[in-house]
Each structure stands twice: as structure tokens, then as C-alpha cells.
Design an enzyme around this catalytic site. Structure first.
Site, PDB file in Angstrom:
ATOM      1  N   LYS A 169       9.459  38.461  10.821  1.00  0.00           N
ATOM      2  CA  LYS A 169       9.192  39.617   9.949  1.00  0.00           C
ATOM      3  C   LYS A 169       7.743  39.583   9.454  1.00  0.00           C
ATOM      4  CE  LYS A 169      14.055  39.959   8.639  1.00  0.00           C
ATOM      5  NZ  LYS A 169      15.112  39.754   7.650  1.00  0.00           N
ATOM      6  N   GLN A 219      16.084  36.716   2.076  1.00  0.00           N
ATOM      7  CA  GLN A 219      16.773  36.410   3.328  1.00  0.00           C
ATOM      8  C   GLN A 219      18.138  35.784   3.046  1.00  0.00           C
ATOM      9  OE1 GLN A 219      15.628  37.430   6.268  1.00  0.00           O
ATOM     10  NE2 GLN A 219      17.302  36.552   7.433  1.00  0.00           N
ATOM     11  N   ASP A 252      15.869  46.281   2.560  1.00  0.00           N
ATOM     12  CA  ASP A 252      17.024  45.855   3.369  1.00  0.00           C
ATOM     13  C   ASP A 252      18.179  46.846   3.228  1.00  0.00           C
ATOM     14  OD1 ASP A 252      16.778  43.570   4.968  1.00  0.00           O
ATOM     15  OD2 ASP A 252      16.890  42.217   3.251  1.00  0.00           O
TER      16      ASP A 252
HETATM   17  N1  GUN Z   1      20.427  37.822   7.178  1.00  0.00           N
HETATM   18  C1  GUN Z   1      20.863  38.323   8.351  1.00  0.00           C
HETATM   19  N2  GUN Z   1      20.366  39.558   8.551  1.00  0.00           N
HETATM   20  C2  GUN Z   1      19.605  39.844   7.475  1.00  0.00           C
HETATM   21  C3  GUN Z   1      18.826  40.975   7.111  1.00  0.00           C
HETATM   22  O1  GUN Z   1      18.734  41.994   7.807  1.00  0.00           O
HETATM   23  N3  GUN Z   1      18.175  40.870   5.911  1.00  0.00           N
HETATM   24  C4  GUN Z   1      18.264  39.774   5.101  1.00  0.00           C
HETATM   25  N4  GUN Z   1      17.612  39.787   3.944  1.00  0.00           N
HETATM   26  N5  GUN Z   1      18.990  38.718   5.425  1.00  0.00           N
HETATM   27  C5  GUN Z   1      19.650  38.756   6.610  1.00  0.00           C
END
Ligand code: GUN
Length: 293
Positions: free
Chosen positions: A52, A96, A119
Site C-alpha cells: 500500500k 491493518q 477502508d
Molecule cells: N486485512 C485484510 N484486508 C484488509 C483491508 O482491506 N484493510 C485493512 N485495514 N486490513 C485488512
């Protein structure tokens, strides 16, 4: 069979975003800024967050990665989130997941300011999704829709079967595929761990979206000919054939099913990169204040 190439499509979307960022900077404005919080040392999370941050650099966004020890308290984490919530110079904040078990993910998610919740996990944004009010869409289902849209996969009137009812993927994608728009207008069946006669249902799918986290669960006996398969699973397994010692497996046995499909997303290179592209898209929307209440 056509591959739904998430890697290529993600890079196209990133190029589109980069062009917009060039214009933003040319107008004298600061670039969009994404903050990511990573708690602990979960290897998979580390990989995702690094990807990311790298994507932010690629499109010209500013990014800040905040790393916290796995024993950080929930109070400390919330205090950090609240500080970012109140900073005008941050457009997106993600924490995350998963978080260590002593931290309540629901409380943490609902602490994030919904206006920078790129998100789309905050109850306010998920509620808007339910009510069909424009909002930040969770990046993975949003990425699936965008991939189906760009490959012009026919969805209207089709039977879409979703495996897995998570808040992040299965439940929101079920809603989105049933919407009166393109992609959408599907008849949706959402299946889960208590579903009886699963194979009888998966065999009826025109579009099969698999988000179980069970590697290579779907094989050719479970699908009908001509199905479009979207594989959301990413399981890391040890491998002595790769440089970093890991390989990624999807929820679908790709080699076993590919001849029977009309379309299929590979793993890696399918849904994963699309998730990153849509996170950037949400951050740009936040910068532009598209969904401000
Ligand atoms: N863990 C698995 N997928 C995601 C996501 O799209 N965003 C976040 N913050 N954590 C995750």
C-alpha cells in the site's frame, strides 16, 4: 477462458490517479496523504501494508506508516487514531487487520473518523452502503466490481454465488452485486459455514465469488461450465521454490478449474492488486471531500 488481470488493471487505475495527482500538485495544492497503522509483526499484514505504501509513492500520494509493538494497549492505539482524526492534512487512515487479540477491532474501527475511513469499515460507511448512499466502499469488493466493469463481464440477471459472509468482503459484495446498476442486477446467494449442500449451490453459479480463506477449496466438480470465478483468497504457504520462501494460494484450484471458466482471477495478480488500487481511489475521493457529511 479470459484472465481477469487485476495486476494490469490496478496499474491502469494507478496511472489514472497519478495523472490526477499531477494536476492537483500543479494547482499548488498538497498531494493526498494516507496514514497506515500496523500493529505487531504479522508477516502477511507487513506485506500488504508495504504494498500500500509503495502504491502511494507510485501515484504521488504522501504516506505515513505508523508501526506499533504487538503489546500496544487499546487505549494507546485509540489515542493515536484520535490525533490523526483531527489533523486536516490527512485524507485517509487505515488500521491493518487483524489486530492482536487483546484489542477489540470493532471499537478501533469505529474510532476512525468516517470522513477519512478509506477502508470503508466504519459502521457509518457500511450503513451508507446498505442504504445505497455514496460512501467509501470497502476496497476489496469495490475492486471486484471495478474488475468486472472494466472487463465488461455481463452480470444482469445472473446468479452470483458468494462463499463467505465476512464484513469486509462476503456481506458487502453480496449487497453490491444485487444493486440495480452495472455491475449488479444479480440474483445473489450468500453461503457460509452452515450452508447445506454447498456444491449443489456452487454448481448453479454464473458468477462465483470465493472469500473463504481455505486454499484451493473450489475444484472443477463444484462449478458449471462457463462460470466467471473471482478468487479473493490469499493464503501464504511455505515454499522452497520462491525467493522469499513463501507462495500465495487462492481459494480456487486454478489449474483444475481454468478450462471450465469463462473468466477467472489469478492468485496472485487478481483481486489483491485491485484492493490496493481502490484504496488509493478512496483516498483521492477523501481528498476531494466527495462523501463529506
Ligand atoms: N486485512 C485484510 N484486508 C484488509 C483491508 O482491506 N484493510 C485493512 N485495514 N486490513 C485488512
Amino acid at each position: 477462458m479470459q484472465i481477469l488481470d487485476g495486476k494490469k488493471t490496478s496499474l491502469q487505475i494507478q496511472d489514472e490517479i497519478r495523472d490526477e495527482v499531477i494536476e492537483i500538485k500543479a494547482s499548488g495544492s498538497r498531494p493526498p496523504h494516507l496514514v497506515a497503522i500496523l500493529v505487531g509483526d504479522n508477516g502477511a499484514s507487513e506485506t500488504y501494508v508495504r504494498a500500500k505504501v509503495k502504491a502511494c509513492k507510485r501515484v504521488g500520494f504522501e504516506s505515513t506508516l505508523i508501526r506499533l509493538e504487538s503489546n500496544v494497549s487499546q487505549c494507546e492505539l485509540i489515542a493515536i487514531i484520535e490525533k490523526i482524526n483531527n489533523d486536516e492534512n490527512h485524507d485517509g487512515l487505515i488500521v491493518q487487520l487483524p489486530l492482536p487479540t487483546h484489542i477489540d477491532e470493532k471499537i478501533v474501527t469505529s474510532t476512525i473518523n468516517p470522513n477519512i475511513d478509506v477502508d470503508g469499515f466504519h459502521e457509518s460507511n457500511l450503513g451508507k452502503l446498505m442504504l445505497n448512499i455514496p460512501s467509501f466502499l470497502p476496497a476489496t469488493p469495490y475492486g471486484i466490481l471495478e474488475l468486472l466493469k472494466r472487463y465488461k463481464v455481463e452480470t444482469s440477471g445472473k446468479h452470483c454465488v458468494v462463499l463467505g459472509r465476512s464484513n469486509i468482503v462476503g456481506t458487502p459484495i453480496s449487497l453490491m452485486m444485487s444493486r440495480n446498476k452495472f455491475p449488479g442486477n444479480c440474483t445473489v446467494t450468500l453461503t457460509h459455514s452452515k450452508t447445506k449442500d454447498l456444491v449443489q449451490i456452487t454448481r448453479q453459479a454464473d458468477i462465483l465469488i470465493v472469500a473463504l480463506g481455505k486454499s484451493e477449496f473450489i475444484n472443477s466438480d463444484m462449478i458449471k461450465s462457463g462460470v466467471c470465478i473471482v478468487d479473493v483468497g490469499i493464503t501464504r504457504v511455505k515454499s522452497n521454490k520462491t525467493k522469499n520462501g513463501w507462495k500465495l494460494l487462492g481459494d480456487v484450484n486454478y489449474d483444475n478449474v481454468k478450462e471450465k471458466c469463462s473468466y477467472i482471477t489469478p492468485v496472485p495478480g487478481g483481486v489483491g492488486p485491485m484492493t490496493i488500487a481502490m484504496l488509493l481511489k478512496n483516498t483521492l475521493s477523501s481528498f476531494r471531500k466527495d462523501f463529506l457529511v
